[in-house]
Design a protein around this motif. Structure first.
Motif: not given
Ligand code: BTN
Length: 258
Positions: A27-29, A53-55, A57-59, A62-64, A71-74, A144-146
């Motif tokens: 879903g989200s790391t 699937r459910k990455g 972002g701020r506010l 979604t971040w798909l 790269l999806a890294l936490s 920290i999710g990047i």
């Molecule tokens: C943003 O631009 O608002 C922040 C985006 C952050 C995305 C990363 S991807 C890895 C980690 N897992 C998530 O669900 N979000 C962060």
């Protein structure tokens, strides 16, 4: 349930003092790592996924991304006593670490857009979402999710894309290896972390900050925009701006609008 039992079937490797686990899909790391942190996972556990699937972002954005395109890294850090006083610096730690890798490995000049983006050619190539687990006013854990756009299809499914996006591929002309970028980024985070509590860290953040001295439109939490002149980042991580009447203001959680 222990955090080890949740990770027992997930491939892992050691990178620069991190233990990094790789998932095919999740879903989200950030969600996964926050859960592992609650179960006691230590400082230095990192999680990357080929597909989210459910990455997030701020506010609440979604971040798909298509597999192989981003790269999806936490990264899980347990702040030391000294770091507790500088929690707003963790996002910049990841940002500056990425800037360093993009410059030294790929020859790219990038900048930080306060508070959480990395800009390439004036467009967003990376977003960072830092979340904490609190124990009173102390952070027990910081995740920290990047998310880095590697290929053109990285940001195509993104909703509410306010800022123009770009991928490394569009600038470089080739797709960089996810694993190479991830491992170099982890190494760079590890190298920069001891300096995070020093005042030099703020100089470095300001040296690499976009729009310094320029007029920018800032979007507040209510969705309203206002013009300011951007002065720089302060020691506490807040953005110092000057309003159009010359009054200085500190911002903590706004966003620089396009
Ligand atoms: C943003 O631009 O608002 C922040 C985006 C952050 C995305 C990363 S991807 C890895 C980690 N897992 C998530 O669900 N979000 C962060």
């Amino acid at each position: 349930m222990s955090y080890q039992s949740l990770l027992k079937d997930t491939p892992a490797k050691e990178v620069a003092g991190f233990r990094v686990y790789t998932l095919e899909e999740t879903g989200s790391t950030n969600d996964d790592l926050l859960k592992l942190a609650k179960l006691g996972a230590p400082d230095g556990v990192a999680l990357s996924a080929l597909k989210q699937r459910k990455g997030r972002g701020r506010l609440d954005r979604t971040w798909l991304g298509k597999p192989g395109q981003s790269l999806a890294l936490s990264v899980l850090l347990r702040p030391t006593k000294e770091e507790q006083a500088h929690l707003l610096r963790f996002t910049a730690l990841a940002g500056l670490a990425l800037l360093e890798v993009l410059k030294t490995r790929y020859g790219l000049q990038t900048m930080l857009k306060w508070p959480n983006d990395v800009l390439l050619d004036g467009a967003k190539v990376c977003g960072i979402l830092t979340e904490s687990l609190w124990n009173g006013n102390q952070a027990d854990a910081v995740v920290i999710g990047i998310g880095v756009n590697l290929g053109k299809e990285a940001y195509q499914g993104q909703q509410n894309l306010r800022y123009k996006a770009i991928s490394l591929e569009e600038h470089l002309g080739y797709l960089v290896s996810i694993e190479e970028l991830r491992d170099a980024l982890l190494e760079s985070i590890q190298n920069l972390r001891p300096g995070m509590i020093q005042e030099d860290f703020i100089f470095s953040w300001n040296r690499n900050l976009a729009f310094v001295g320029e007029r920018v439109q800032i979007l507040n939490e209510k969705g309203e925009t206002e013009w300011f002149r951007l002065k720089g980042v302060q020691s506490n991580g807040a953005l110092l701006v000057e309003d159009m009447s010359g009054q200085l203001r500190q911002l903590y959680s706004s966003e620089i609008a396009p």
